[in-house]
Write a protein that holds these residues in place. Sequence first.
Motif, PDB file in Angstrom:
ATOM      1  N   SER A  91       0.835  -1.210   0.000  1.00 14.23           N
ATOM      2  CA  SER A  91       0.000   0.000   0.000  1.00 14.23           C
ATOM      3  C   SER A  91       0.866   1.255   0.000  1.00 14.23           C
ATOM      4  N   TYR A  92       1.930   1.242   0.790  1.00 18.86           N
ATOM      5  CA  TYR A  92       2.795   2.418   0.826  1.00 18.86           C
ATOM      6  C   TYR A  92       3.498   2.627  -0.513  1.00 18.86           C
ATOM      7  N   GLY A  93       3.747   1.566  -1.244  1.00 17.97           N
ATOM      8  CA  GLY A  93       4.328   1.704  -2.584  1.00 17.97           C
ATOM      9  C   GLY A  93       3.463   2.576  -3.472  1.00 17.97           C
ATOM     10  N   PHE A  94       2.139   2.450  -3.356  1.00 16.67           N
ATOM     11  CA  PHE A  94       1.237   3.316  -4.122  1.00 16.67           C
ATOM     12  C   PHE A  94       1.320   4.755  -3.636  1.00 16.67           C
ATOM     13  N   LEU A  95       1.495   4.938  -2.342  1.00 18.58           N
ATOM     14  CA  LEU A  95       1.637   6.292  -1.809  1.00 18.58           C
ATOM     15  C   LEU A  95       2.932   6.939  -2.302  1.00 18.58           C
ATOM     16  N   GLU A  96       3.986   6.141  -2.464  1.00 20.73           N
ATOM     17  CA  GLU A  96       5.221   6.672  -3.028  1.00 20.73           C
ATOM     18  C   GLU A  96       4.986   7.180  -4.446  1.00 20.73           C
ATOM     19  N   LEU A  97       4.155   6.468  -5.219  1.00 20.12           N
ATOM     20  CA  LEU A  97       3.824   6.926  -6.567  1.00 20.12           C
ATOM     21  C   LEU A  97       3.073   8.255  -6.533  1.00 20.12           C
ATOM     22  N   ALA A  98       2.365   8.502  -5.415  1.00 21.64           N
ATOM     23  CA  ALA A  98       1.614   9.747  -5.256  1.00 21.64           C
ATOM     24  C   ALA A  98       2.479  10.871  -4.697  1.00 21.64           C
ATOM     25  N   GLY A  99       3.770  10.614  -4.486  1.00 23.21           N
ATOM     26  CA  GLY A  99       4.661  11.659  -4.032  1.00 23.21           C
ATOM     27  C   GLY A  99       5.145  11.540  -2.601  1.00 23.21           C
ATOM     28  N   PHE A 100       4.686  10.535  -1.879  1.00 23.95           N
ATOM     29  CA  PHE A 100       5.181  10.336  -0.507  1.00 23.95           C
ATOM     30  C   PHE A 100       6.665   9.977  -0.560  1.00 23.95           C
ATOM     31  N   PRO A 101       7.402  10.253   0.512  1.00 20.42           N
ATOM     32  CA  PRO A 101       8.850   9.962   0.486  1.00 20.42           C
ATOM     33  C   PRO A 101       9.132   8.466   0.375  1.00 20.42           C
ATOM     34  N   ARG A 102      10.218   8.157  -0.297  1.00 24.31           N
ATOM     35  CA  ARG A 102      10.652   6.757  -0.409  1.00 24.31           C
ATOM     36  C   ARG A 102      11.093   6.260   0.961  1.00 24.31           C
ATOM     37  N   VAL A 103      10.773   5.002   1.245  1.00 26.83           N
ATOM     38  CA  VAL A 103      11.139   4.398   2.521  1.00 26.83           C
ATOM     39  C   VAL A 103      12.173   3.303   2.253  1.00 26.83           C
ATOM     40  N   SER A 104      13.176   3.243   3.092  1.00 26.79           N
ATOM     41  CA  SER A 104      14.236   2.256   2.948  1.00 26.79           C
ATOM     42  C   SER A 104      13.704   0.847   3.198  1.00 26.79           C
ATOM     43  N   MET A 105      14.342  -0.112   2.566  1.00 18.00           N
ATOM     44  CA  MET A 105      13.998  -1.513   2.799  1.00 18.00           C
ATOM     45  C   MET A 105      14.310  -1.932   4.238  1.00 18.00           C
ATOM     46  N   PHE A 106      15.137  -1.158   4.935  1.00 19.47           N
ATOM     47  CA  PHE A 106      15.445  -1.457   6.332  1.00 19.47           C
ATOM     48  C   PHE A 106      14.208  -1.339   7.225  1.00 19.47           C
ATOM     49  N   VAL A 107      13.145  -0.771   6.723  1.00 22.77           N
ATOM     50  CA  VAL A 107      11.910  -0.603   7.499  1.00 22.77           C
ATOM     51  C   VAL A 107      11.082  -1.896   7.518  1.00 22.77           C
ATOM     52  N   VAL A 108      11.260  -2.737   6.519  1.00 25.22           N
ATOM     53  CA  VAL A 108      10.391  -3.905   6.348  1.00 25.22           C
ATOM     54  C   VAL A 108      10.508  -4.880   7.521  1.00 25.22           C
ATOM     55  N   TRP A 109      11.721  -5.269   7.894  1.00 26.34           N
ATOM     56  CA  TRP A 109      11.861  -6.241   8.981  1.00 26.34           C
ATOM     57  C   TRP A 109      11.331  -5.704  10.307  1.00 26.34           C
ATOM     58  N   PRO A 110      11.676  -4.469  10.725  1.00 26.40           N
ATOM     59  CA  PRO A 110      11.086  -3.981  11.974  1.00 26.40           C
ATOM     60  C   PRO A 110       9.565  -3.931  11.928  1.00 26.40           C
ATOM     61  N   LEU A 111       9.004  -3.597  10.780  1.00 24.31           N
ATOM     62  CA  LEU A 111       7.545  -3.594  10.635  1.00 24.31           C
ATOM     63  C   LEU A 111       6.988  -4.998  10.836  1.00 24.31           C
ATOM     64  N   MET A 112       7.652  -5.988  10.252  1.00 25.96           N
ATOM     65  CA  MET A 112       7.193  -7.366  10.424  1.00 25.96           C
ATOM     66  C   MET A 112       7.356  -7.813  11.872  1.00 25.96           C
ATOM     67  N   ALA A 113       8.461  -7.431  12.497  1.00 25.09           N
ATOM     68  CA  ALA A 113       8.693  -7.807  13.893  1.00 25.09           C
ATOM     69  C   ALA A 113       7.625  -7.209  14.806  1.00 25.09           C
ATOM     70  N   VAL A 114       7.274  -5.945  14.578  1.00 25.13           N
ATOM     71  CA  VAL A 114       6.232  -5.304  15.390  1.00 25.13           C
ATOM     72  C   VAL A 114       4.885  -5.983  15.135  1.00 25.13           C
ATOM     73  N   SER A 115       4.599  -6.288  13.868  1.00 26.49           N
ATOM     74  CA  SER A 115       3.355  -6.997  13.551  1.00 26.49           C
ATOM     75  C   SER A 115       3.306  -8.340  14.270  1.00 26.49           C
TER      76      SER A 115
END
Length: 128
Positions: A91-115
């Motif tokens: 979903s955030y990938g679509f927001l990046e297409l809309a101009g939101f800032p790019r997020v590093s791949m380093f965010v993916v694992w912490p997001l999964m860990a928190v989930s």
Amino acid sequence: MHEKIIGQRYLRELFGAIGVYWLLLTLSIVFGKNLPNGPARTLILAIPVIGVALAVWAIVRQMRRVDEFVRMVTLQNIAMAAAITASLTFSYGFLELAGFPRVSMFVVWPLMAVSWLLIVLVRKITNQ
């Protein structure tokens, strides 16, 4: 008692791997940041992956040691965390297409860990 012993062994292996990761990460940053771009710099900056591989090895060993029920519940939790992470990052990938800032791949694992942590907590609270 068996579960306690294998749990302690797992924590030693996992935290040992995390220690190796942090040591290699520190060394790679200290020595790699001043090197010119090229294969040597790439190799030095990627060396912390050894610690990650050791952590994966510890997790795989633990999954083989635990009984079928614990394995099933753990894999269910991981699957739900992966689904949540996939939906959020996609979903955030679509927001990046809309101009939101790019997020590093380093965010993916912490997001999964928190989930994963939230799923475990919710399942404990609701006894599921």
